[in-house]
Every structure is written in structure tokens, then in C-alpha cells.
Design a protein around this motif. Structure first.
Motif: not given
Length: 148
Positions: A30-40, A68-74
Motif C-alpha cells: 500500500c505504499q502511497g495509498c490510504a485506507g483500511s483493509v479487511l482480510i477474511r 471499496f468505493e464510498a457513495p458520494p459525500g460519505v
């Protein structure tokens, strides 16, 4: 930078790498990217069902990536989810003659790269993605995952 990596186990944890390993692999990919990750971590039944439902393919697979793409404004800071089938990982590592820990690392890196938008549908895309995977695996001290 360490990010939030959540783990879900639908199989016994014995023989599966620990949370620190998963976090390290996600952070590296993820170097340079943001966001959490879920691994199942799943069994073959769940993997097969998801593979059929989302890819139209029968049988279990090693890793599935769900960006994952959040809805606009979320304002949600989530990169996406990975579903990794433990029995397939173990079986593939044995068949390819590679250390199982290396295969786990490779599949997490591969899956995270998919979450970041990389793909391997064309030869050119595959070359880019495989080069990145090979470099990241070398950073971890693992052999080229495609040399087996």
C-alpha cells in the motif's frame, strides 16, 4: 505507516500467519495509498461460492479482491476487502514447491495491488503487476513468486 488491517477467520487459525505479518504485507503493498483493509480467511466452500457469485467461475480460488468505493459525500477511508482461501494457499504452495509463508505474502500483496487498481487482464498489465509483486517480495526477502 501502519494502517488498520482487520482480520476475519472462517477457519481455524492454526498454520495461518499472524496479524503482524498480514499488516506488514498490506503496508508494503500500500505504499502511497490510504485506507483500511479487511482480510477474511475462508474455507473452500465460501471461496467457491464467492468466486461463482462475483466472477462467474466455479470452485475456490486463492484470493479475491473487492475494492471499496464510498457513495458520494460519505467520508469512509477503506481501500477494500480481500478473501483468501487457506486450503488453496497451502495446496498451491506445496504444488509449486514454495514456502507457504511466501505464498501467503504474495497473495496478500497481489490482492492489495488489485485493490489499488492494478490488474493482469492484458500482457502489458500482467508484466507491470508481476514486476511490482516480484520487487515487493524481494523487499521481504522472498524469492520471485513467478519463478516456481
Amino acid at each position: 505507516m501502519s494502517r488498520d488491517v482487520s482480520l476475519q477467520y472462517a477457519v481455524p487459525r492454526k498454520g495461518i500467519p499472524g496479524p503482524a505479518s498480514f499488516r506488514r504485507w498490506v503496508d508494503l503493498a500500500c505504499q502511497g495509498c490510504a485506507g483500511s483493509v479487511l482480510i477474511r480467511i475462508t474455507d473452500e466452500t465460501e471461496s467457491g461460492q464467492l468466486n461463482h457469485q462475483y466472477r462467474g467461475k466455479s470452485g475456490p480460488t486463492n484470493v479475491l479482491s473487492f475494492p471499496f468505493e464510498a457513495p458520494p459525500g460519505v467520508p469512509v477511508d477503506h481501500l477494500g476487502d480481500l478473501v483468501i482461501c487457506a486450503p488453496v494457499v497451502i495446496r498451491e504452495a506445496a504444488a509449486q514447491g514454495k514456502p507457504v509463508q511466501s505464498h501467503w505474502a504474495h497473495l496478500v500483496i497481489h490482492g492489495v495491488l488489485h485493490l489499488r487498481g492494478f490488474d493482469h487482464l492484458s500482457q502489458a498489465e500482467a508484466e507491470v503487476m508481476e514486476t511490482i509483486e516480484t520487487l515487493l517480495m524481494a523487499e521481504l526477502g522472498h524469492a520471485d513468486p513467478y519463478a516456481y
